[in-house]
Design an enzyme around this catalytic site. Structure first.
Site, PDB file in Angstrom:
ATOM      1  N   PHE A 231       0.846  -1.192   0.000  1.00 50.92           N
ATOM      2  CA  PHE A 231       0.000   0.000   0.000  1.00 50.92           C
ATOM      3  C   PHE A 231       0.883   1.244   0.000  1.00 50.92           C
ATOM      4  O   PHE A 231       2.062   1.208   0.370  1.00 50.92           O
ATOM      5  CB  PHE A 231      -0.939   0.002   1.214  1.00 50.92           C
ATOM      6  CG  PHE A 231      -0.243   0.111   2.543  1.00 50.92           C
ATOM      7  CD1 PHE A 231       0.003   1.350   3.121  1.00 50.92           C
ATOM      8  CD2 PHE A 231       0.173  -1.022   3.226  1.00 50.92           C
ATOM      9  CE1 PHE A 231       0.649   1.452   4.347  1.00 50.92           C
ATOM     10  CE2 PHE A 231       0.812  -0.935   4.453  1.00 50.92           C
ATOM     11  CZ  PHE A 231       1.057   0.317   5.011  1.00 50.92           C
ATOM     12  N   CYS A 232       0.283   2.364  -0.433  1.00 46.77           N
ATOM     13  CA  CYS A 232       0.945   3.663  -0.415  1.00 46.77           C
ATOM     14  C   CYS A 232      -0.144   4.728  -0.293  1.00 46.77           C
ATOM     15  O   CYS A 232      -1.312   4.400  -0.086  1.00 46.77           O
ATOM     16  CB  CYS A 232       1.818   3.878  -1.645  1.00 46.77           C
ATOM     17  SG  CYS A 232       0.927   3.734  -3.209  1.00 46.77           S
ATOM     18  N   THR A 233       0.195   5.989  -0.440  1.00 45.35           N
ATOM     19  CA  THR A 233      -0.753   7.064  -0.166  1.00 45.35           C
ATOM     20  C   THR A 233      -1.984   7.005  -1.058  1.00 45.35           C
ATOM     21  O   THR A 233      -3.118   6.941  -0.576  1.00 45.35           O
ATOM     22  CB  THR A 233      -0.073   8.431  -0.319  1.00 45.35           C
ATOM     23  OG1 THR A 233       1.110   8.456   0.479  1.00 45.35           O
ATOM     24  CG2 THR A 233      -1.008   9.555   0.120  1.00 45.35           C
TER      25      THR A 233
END
Length: 298
Positions: free
Chosen positions: A174-176
């Site tokens: 996951f990331c922003t």
């Protein structure tokens, strides 16, 4: 309230220079603020302004070749979170430094926010946070692996040294907003990994969709604008930014002796030279003078 919209799209542009100037002119005409990156691999940006103006820019981008299915994520702010409008030409819309990585060809399998909790609670799943260490420091998912990287460019090297620890596991990243995971999952697929997944819409979509009482998220989500951080329901968080090192800090941190507005905090007080600090003080002086002039004229 100002609309703040983040978007990206991986698609091949033969010559992004032809898109830059018309896009910049439209944004300036509509009093839009923010940053848009253009490269041969696609487009990536966050813009803010009135809802009508932002949506007009998004609809214009949808007319670009193969961009009709552009997706975006919207939040709101009581003030413009950017001071100017920039449209920049780049080698990559998110820098990884891996010329063979091409998310337009394939990526990992998406996991919808409403399915994320159940998916990552599987003991056979390893959850990896692909963001920079200072982003992870103010918030992440329970149990997520933190690669401790200073920039996304370091992620491939980290993986080469750590991947044996994750053999026979499903990898969920996951990331922003999702863009870094598009590249990270393509990179892992290219390395022969088969069970590769990522959170659709990133942390921002999860915080928007998942009620706080059901959330596995702990802390705040760092964002690259004046708001600094967002909490559940995409409400503005309590963090500030040290303009000496760009590290997020809390209001309590500003009461520490190492803190000097625009110059230093406890993260960077010993990492910058006297000459750096003198330069930062002059910059801060000019910022204060500009704000004073703006107040007097307004």
């Amino acid at each position: 309230m100002y609309q703040v919209t983040a978007f990206y799209h991986f698609v091949h542009f033969d010559d992004p220079r032809f898109l830059k100037y018309s896009l910049l002119k439209l944004c300036e005409d509509k009093k839009i603020k923010g940053t848009i990156l253009l490269a041969q691999e696609g487009i990536n940006g966050t813009i803010s302004g009135s809802s009508l103006a932002v949506n007009e820019v998004l609809n214009y981008i949808c007319t670009f070749p193969k961009c009709s299915d552009l997706c975006w994520k919207t939040s709101w702010s009581s003030h413009l979170p950017f001071s100017r409008m920039k449209v920049r030409l780049k080698a990559e819309i998110v820098t990884m430094g891996q010329p063979n990585v091409n998310p337009a060809l394939c990526t990992g399998r998406y996991v919808k926010p409403e399915d994320w909790n159940q998916f990552v609670n599987d003991p056979e799943t390893i959850v990896i946070d692909t963001r920079n260490h200072y982003e992870v420091a103010i918030g992440t998912f329970d149990g997520a692996v933190n690669p401790q990287i200073n920039s996304f460019r370091e992620f491939p090297d980290w993986w080469e040294h750590q991947h044996k620890n994750f053999d026979a596991k499903k990898i969920a990243m996951f990331c922003t907003g999702g863009i870094r995971c598009e590249k990270a999952t393509n990179f892992l697929l290219g390395k022969g990994e088969m069970e590769v997944y990522h959170l659709k819409g990133g942390i921002l979509k999860y915080l928007e969709d998942i009620p706080r009482q059901e959330s596995l998220w702990r802390g705040s989500c760092f964002v690259f604008d004046y708001r600094v951080s967002l909490d559940h329901d995409l409400l503005e968080g309590r963090h500030l930014l040290c303009h000496g090192c760009r590290h997020p800090i809390t209001p309590e941190d500003t009461r520490r002796p190492e803190y000097e507005p625009g110059v230093s905090c406890h993260h960077c007080i010993d990492k910058t030279s006297k000459a750096d600090k003198m330069r930062f003080r002059e910059r801060q002086k000019q910022i204060c003078l500009a704000k004073e002039r703006e107040h007097l004229s307004g």
